[in-house]
Scaffold this motif. Structure first.
Motif: not given
Length: 150
Positions: A1-10, A79-83
């Motif tokens: 249930q992890i989603e990555v979002v690009i947020q350029p201002q960090s 993939e690694v997280g699922r493994a």
């Protein structure tokens, strides 16, 4: 249930969405000092000296979907997280070592993901590693990459 979002201002280091749809974000200056300190001392909060986030100077925060072709390590991380098991340890250790080698100009940037893949392919999976096995996997991964490069 992890989603990555690009947020350029960090500025947003993490966010959690609750079942009611509300989102709580951990925000701070564009470095990892605060998130790392929080992880180390959780649940206690410590004073952190230095610059504070200024919303007026920030102006806006942008969000983008990640491009898996541009960021191939991201798909590999999912993939690694699922493994599970020992694979996330190997991924993390390989990433740490490869980034260090890149920063010290011993490999090219695009070699980072290739080294991570190689370390994962070389690793013998442990389904439920103990702390000792995790630390051993980490060291074995560092040694494996050192032997490849140095």
């Amino acid at each position: 249930q992890i989603e990555v979002v690009i947020q350029p201002q960090s500025i947003i280091h993490s966010a959690v969405e609750f079942i009611d749809g509300s989102i709580v974000a951990q925000m701070g200056t564009p470095d990892m000092h605060l998130p790392i300190q929080y992880a180390i001392y959780y649940p206690e909060r410590k004073v952190l000296k230095g610059q504070r986030l200024n919303f007026y100077e920030l102006g806006k925060i942008e969000f983008y979907e990640p491009d898996y072709n541009t960021f191939p390590g991201l798909g590999l991380a999912y993939e690694v997280g699922r493994a599970g098991g020992s694979m996330p340890t190997v991924y993390n250790a390989a990433n740490e070592k490869a980034v260090d080698l890149f920063l010290n100009r011993k490999i090219k940037y695009l070699d980072i993901v290739e080294l991570i893949k190689s370390a994962l392919d070389n690793h013998k999976f442990i389904e439920n590693p103990t702390i000792t096995q995790i630390l051993e996997c980490e060291q074995e991964t560092y040694d494996y990459i050192n032997n490849l490069i140095l």
